[in-house]
Design a protein around this motif. Structure first.
Motif, mmCIF file in Angstrom:
data_model
loop_
_atom_site.group_PDB
_atom_site.id
_atom_site.type_symbol
_atom_site.label_atom_id
_atom_site.label_comp_id
_atom_site.label_asym_id
_atom_site.label_seq_id
_atom_site.Cartn_x
_atom_site.Cartn_y
_atom_site.Cartn_z
ATOM 1 N N GLY A 18 -2.858 1.495 -1.267
ATOM 2 C CA GLY A 18 -3.611 0.992 -0.116
ATOM 3 C C GLY A 18 -3.549 1.969 1.050
ATOM 4 N N VAL A 55 -10.165 -2.759 1.311
ATOM 5 C CA VAL A 55 -9.303 -2.503 0.163
ATOM 6 C C VAL A 55 -9.780 -3.381 -0.986
ATOM 7 C CG1 VAL A 55 -7.272 -1.841 1.495
ATOM 8 C CG2 VAL A 55 -7.669 -4.258 1.009
ATOM 9 N N ASN A 70 -1.604 -1.290 6.129
ATOM 10 C CA ASN A 70 -2.064 -0.061 5.469
ATOM 11 C C ASN A 70 -2.825 0.895 6.383
ATOM 12 O OD1 ASN A 70 -0.933 -1.107 3.226
ATOM 13 N ND2 ASN A 70 -2.825 -1.375 2.073
#
Lengths: 335, 335
Positions: free
Chosen positions: A137, A292, A109
């Motif tokens: 993400g 995240v 990501n």
């Protein structure tokens, strides 16, 4: 050399790969052990992302030592396992000083966001980027990295009951503006975006659009790009193709391109990989790029047997597969 | 300086410009004369392409002299007229030694074909280009220029009753292979194209696709491109948008771009324009780039009055507008 994994996430593409609908196959080998029937069958390990610790190195390897942390330097290595043999080219050494869960989710990501902001339009401070799927993400990483670089973002998210909470959360990450998919097509929003970006003619305005949704919203987004702007597709969450009016190509010179992190790794050197990782780790350390949202799935504590591990893994896969669970499942290996 | 026009074609884009649906406006001026009511109204002359002879130059102009031939160096000059005042930057001097009708149609079709073959993919001898609308003016120029450069072409045309005649004609221009739109989607054709192009993996094959049609055929064409190939749109004869599966962007890295000759002229120097013209004129002189099919519309012979000229022009515009007349209408000024 030998490595032991510290943490490995389950990404949607990992599941597509297992399903056989992803263009990259994992690495198959007969060396992963003998099946119950005694046969040496070709097997592969799932997972493409993760962080591992070097636990043994051969004499010839000079740039890695026991205790170093490494992330995957290519796709398809197989990261859902406790231990592996690897070559130096399979991995990229990273600076420690960030958590293992952060390190485990660096290479997909954050790197995708980083590269898409660097490799297409030449963005300078104050420039605008527009993106859909802004809550993904990658989308969240785009918001944070752009913010760190003083690039403004217009973020498109699907409308939902708790939209104000989402807007607040993305704002807290550094999102400049947030609009819903429903608002995007409205005249009022068109005027607002013009106002925000000071679009007086086609040569200024939004230079880069990032698309992970496809369908109508990706076409709408393309119309906001400035002349010779870049429309970069890295996902297709709606499973809809992108429809492009010819005038956007011919007269407005919008470039419709795709981005795939795996391809980048294929064509770039160890040095380039390291440089990118260090820059991203720098942002994490400065608090400019946060974790995240995730669930930790601990793996290998002493009171687990094969059956309980299997149930745990299938549950994590299920949560990853449904997608809208909203949290990344990260296997955390305890040894 | 002053120029007198020798010949000027009527192109579809000229008509779109008059209709106001083309993004470039012609040059408006109050100097074109007084209207019947005595008012100095802003007027513009139609036409964007043509060849003219220099009939007078000022002292400061060094690189042009009386008797030189020039073509238009930018869009929107207005070429449907016998005489004009111009600046050196409005025009590009060309070598004589080709006919005035050939010279009159240099700057749009042949140049578009030339640039699209040069500016996107790096093509070497034996490489493949695929194009739809292969029977268009640009399409025919692509066939001939590619043939001159030993680049192979796969040419898509609409099926029609006299298809064999068309195939024979395009073959005579140097087309390597010709398939109809109906054949393109067939498994048999897919296998044939693989055979022709030796597609063993995604990295070889067809590097460049040229699209002037849009719609389904442009998507089909995109699927034949090799990894990281270029899909360049320069027209939309079907008036349909282009639909792109995300996988072609993300995994196959196909770049969907547009080409507009007017933009090229805007951003490139007089020297670059001259270099291109000379190369194209060289191909014409060597017999490698033939005339476009055309009707000569003579203009200004002594026995014509305003009314008969008007009828003649409207007739030529009608024939250009319907498009499928198949022949380019070229005004030939007789003075």
């Amino acid at each position: 050399m030998h490595i032991r994994f510290l943490a490995s996430p389950i990404n949607p593409a990992d599941i597509n790969q297992i399903e056989g609908v992803y263009p990259l196959r994992p690495t198959f080998t007969k060396e992963l052990g003998v099946l119950p029937d005694g046969e040496h069958k070709e097997l592969a390990v799932g997972g493409n992302e993760g962080v591992a610790e070097v636990i043994a190195v051969g004499d010839q390897i000079e740039d890695l030592k026991v205790g170093d942390w490494v992330v995957m330097g290519r796709s398809g290595f197989g990261t859902w396992r406790t231990h592996a043999a690897a070559t130096p080219n399979d991995v990229t050494r990273i600076d420690k000083g960030i958590g293992s869960l952060q390190a485990a989710t660096l290479t997909v990501n954050a790197c995708t966001a980083f590269r898409m902001l660097k490799d297409f339009a030449t963005l300078k401070e104050g420039d605008f980027v527009i993106q859909n799927g802004a809550n993904s993400g990658v989308g969240q990483a785009v918001i944070q990295i752009a913010h760190a670089w003083n690039i403004k973002t217009i973020n498109i998210v699907r409308n939902r009951p708790e939209i104000e909470d989402l807007k607040a959360r993305l704002k807290s990450l550094g999102a400049t503006y947030i609009v819903t998919d429903e608002e995007l097509g409205c005249y009022k929003t068109k005027d607002l975006i013009k106002e925000w970006t000071n679009i007086n003619d086609n040569n200024v305005g939004i230079k880069l659009g990032l698309n992970c949704v496809g369908g109508k919203i990706s076409t709408e987004m393309a119309k906001y790009l400035c002349r010779s702007g870049y429309h970069v597709t890295y996902g297709a969450m709606s499973r809809q193709p992108i429809t492009i009016p010819a005038s956007l190509l011919i007269f407005k010179d919008i470039k419709f391109l795709g981005y795939w992190m795996s391809r980048w790794y294929q064509y770039h050197s160890k040095e380039e990989r390291s440089e990118m990782m260090n820059e991203i780790i720098g942002l994490i350390r400065q608090g400019k790029l946060g974790d995240v949202a995730h669930d930790e799935v601990t793996w290998g504590s002493s009171n687990e047997n094969d059956e309980s591990l299997k149930i745990k893994l299938l549950d994590a896969l299920d949560k990853s597969y449904t997608g809208f669970h909203g949290k990344k499942q990260i296997l955390q290996f305890q040894l």
